[in-house]
Write an enzyme that holds these catalytic residues in place. Structure first.
Site, mmCIF file in Angstrom:
data_model
loop_
_atom_site.group_PDB
_atom_site.id
_atom_site.type_symbol
_atom_site.label_atom_id
_atom_site.label_comp_id
_atom_site.label_asym_id
_atom_site.label_seq_id
_atom_site.Cartn_x
_atom_site.Cartn_y
_atom_site.Cartn_z
ATOM 1 N N HIS A 58 46.367 18.021 37.664
ATOM 2 C CA HIS A 58 45.344 17.704 38.665
ATOM 3 C C HIS A 58 45.433 16.257 39.163
ATOM 4 O O HIS A 58 45.436 15.999 40.364
ATOM 5 C CB HIS A 58 43.937 17.935 38.108
ATOM 6 C CG HIS A 58 43.736 19.301 37.537
ATOM 7 N ND1 HIS A 58 44.234 20.432 38.136
ATOM 8 C CD2 HIS A 58 43.086 19.728 36.430
ATOM 9 C CE1 HIS A 58 43.892 21.486 37.412
ATOM 10 N NE2 HIS A 58 43.206 21.082 36.373
ATOM 11 N N ASP A 111 47.028 25.181 41.238
ATOM 12 C CA ASP A 111 46.305 24.028 40.713
ATOM 13 C C ASP A 111 45.013 24.026 41.516
ATOM 14 O O ASP A 111 45.008 23.669 42.691
ATOM 15 C CB ASP A 111 47.077 22.723 40.937
ATOM 16 C CG ASP A 111 46.344 21.531 40.318
ATOM 17 O OD1 ASP A 111 45.096 21.568 40.296
ATOM 18 O OD2 ASP A 111 46.991 20.592 39.859
ATOM 19 N N HIS A 112 43.926 24.448 40.885
ATOM 20 C CA HIS A 112 42.724 24.722 41.684
ATOM 21 C C HIS A 112 42.171 23.448 42.341
ATOM 22 O O HIS A 112 41.414 23.525 43.288
ATOM 23 C CB HIS A 112 41.658 25.473 40.888
ATOM 24 C CG HIS A 112 41.006 24.667 39.827
ATOM 25 N ND1 HIS A 112 41.498 24.580 38.551
ATOM 26 C CD2 HIS A 112 39.888 23.913 39.850
ATOM 27 C CE1 HIS A 112 40.728 23.798 37.848
ATOM 28 N NE2 HIS A 112 39.733 23.373 38.596
#
Ligand code: NAP
Length: 488
Positions: free
Chosen positions: A240, A177-178
């Site tokens: 996110h 999950d950047h």
């Protein structure tokens, strides 16, 4: 301030989907920046893999073009780029067939870290895992990196987890999950657990509410068809925003180690209360009347005139535990909004009694943590308005832009992907989602989405480049609160 770069151990990194958009836009430019920073040892090897029948030379040129295109203007050192691509190789391989696998085996060394980045559609994850296993590429030094979306509901996420678990231990699986790779997100943990100042106040006794906003100015662009099957809930909230919520709400882990942190995040997700239907607002953007060709409506972009997919969500939720009982968390995300901004704001309660009288007005401390643009933090404090004429109060920000405070080196712009890939090589899973976390997130999300389908819910239209549907403002106003303005 000079940043310390510690080289990682030698590795072989295979990028499945090494010719795709994500590889060209993020992964390869990120690796190049780590190469320039001196973090990649000379023995590191990067191998691109996809079905296209191209040779090493053609792949190197493709990577050169991609790095030039997707790096900041003027930032690419041409000599370094030439030496970076000289070590790249390419294998034409089919995740679903036998083509290329033997050749890949000959490229891989023993005794170094083996990382396999699955930058392909999730429908290929199981095939890749199985073939890596069948070809003896899954030793103790092997790890896999998987991209979002990790499932589209609980059942599909479970299936993906099972497909990977058949061949890899959880300690070898890195779900990206950047958002977790962003500097400020990690700073959130440093601020909470590295200072005495905040933690005693970090609970429902002192915090009125928390807002998390991830606003984009762009619409769905060329991704309309893909996005229409997903929507803001699946694309942004389930992953996110929930990760940000976990980091802001979790209990202090006993240690800063991957499982201690992820155990605490999991407890937050499991403590989330179901969301009441009237506490969630869905929206869909209209065309921008000033430029409807460049900025068409959501439905035109998605090429689906009757689409009920949301490009905007605002919601109120609660965490049912001792720390947060009674403190609402408001989450908001959307496309084609007035500014690009990701921010978490902790809104503290009013002082219990004002010694300055009614005319001093209501003042409240706000800690806002900015993820993008201009990463940094701001603490709103109340002071006396300077000058004569009695005691009037104003709110001023104690501002800390990281770039300003830490100088050009300390403010080094390490992209989330760079950081996360280096963490994979180092074997540090702290910033990656564990399988049970993902499943818990879907367990909370699924009934919300199912409720919309059952009720035939239709998103509310909103103006392009606005703050979203009016109902989102009303969601706050009903509670006597306001969203913080979305500012660039
Ligand atoms: P893409 O541009 O369509 O690239 C897909 C890649 O997979 C290509 O290199 C393709 O090359 C390869 N591929 C397709 N079928 C294959 C097969 N059977 N065997 C081996 N390779 C195969 O997709 P993308 O945008 O890069 O996205 C990749 C993954 O990252 C997806 O899961 C996506 O959801 C996720 N993601 C992407 C972004 C982004 O910004 N693009 C952001 C977040 C997450 P060949 O056709 O030559 O095989």
């Amino acid at each position: 301030m000079v940043s310390r770069v510690i080289p990682v151990d030698p590795f072989d990194l295979v990028i499945f989907g090494g010719t795709g958009d994500l590889a060209r836009r993020k992964i390869l430019p990120g690796l190049f920046r780590r190469y320039c920073a001196g973090q990649m040892p000379p023995e590191a090897r990067i191998i691109g893999a996809a079905r296209a029948d191209i040779d090493d030379a053609a792949y190197r040129e493709m990577v050169r073009d991609a790095i030039n295109e997707f790096s900041d203007e003027g930032s690419v050192d041409a000599d370094k780029l030439t030496s970076f691509i000289a070590d790249l190789s390419y294998v034409a391989i089919d995740a679903r067939g036998e083509t290329g696998w033997r050749q890949l085996v000959t490229h891989m060394r023993r005794g170094v870290v083996r990382a396999f980045y699955f930058s392909v559609a999730p429908s290929l994850f199981g095939d890749l895992a199985e073939r890596l296993n069948n070809h003896g590429l899954t030793d103790n030094n092997s790890r896999i990196v998987v991209e979002k979306p990790f499932g589209r509901d609980l059942a599909s996420a479970r299936q993906l987890n099972q497909d990977l678990a058949a061949f890899f231990d959880e300690s070898q699986i890195y779900r990206i999950d950047h958002y977790l790779g962003k500097e400020t997100v990690q700073n959130l943990m440093a601020v909470r657990f590295g200072n005495m100042l905040f933690e005693p106040l970090w609970n429902s006794q002192f915090v009125d509410h928390i807002q998390i906003t991830v606003a984009e100015t762009v619409g769905v662009g060329g991704r309309g068809e893909y996005y229409d099957k997903s929507g803001a809930m699946r694309d942004m909230v389930q992953n996110h925003l929930m990760q940000l919520l976990c980091l802001i709400a979790m209990e202090p882990p006993a240690r800063f180690d991957p499982d201690a942190v992820r155990d605490e995040k999991l407890k937050v997700i499991r403590a989330l209360e179901p969301v009441e239907p009237h506490h969630i607002i869905r929206g869909q953007y209209d065309a921008d009347p000033t430029d409807p060709v460049e900025n068409p409506s959501y439905r035109e972009g998605a090429e689906n005139p009757s689409s009920k997919t949301e490009s905007f969500i605002a919601m109120k939720t609660h965490i049912a535990n001792w720390r947060w009982a009674g403190t609402p968390f408001y989450l908001r995300t959307g496309k084609r909004l007035s500014a690009r901004s990701s921010e978490i704001s902790v809104m503290f309660k009013d002082t219990p009694h004002s010694i300055f009288g009614e005319e001093a007005g209501r003042h409240r401390n706000v800690l806002s943590i900015r993820l993008q643009p201009n990463e940094g933090m701001q603490l709103g404090v109340t002071i006396k308005e300077p000058g004569p004429g009695g005691m009037r109060l104003i709110d001023v920000p104690l501002d800390m832009s990281f770039a300003d405070a830490l100088g050009p080196d300390g403010g080094e712009n390490v992209d989330a992907y760079e950081r996360l890939i280096m963490d994979v090589i180092r074997g540090n899973q702290t910033l990656f989602m564990r399988g049970d976390e993902v499943e818990a997130a879907w367990t909370w999300t699924d009934p919300i989405i199912e409720g919309w389908t059952k009720r035939g819910d239709v998103p509310k239209p909103y103006d392009s480049h606005s703050a979203g549907p009016d109902a989102s403002t009303q969601l706050m106003r009903r509670d006597g609160r306001e969203w913080r303005e979305v500012t660039p």
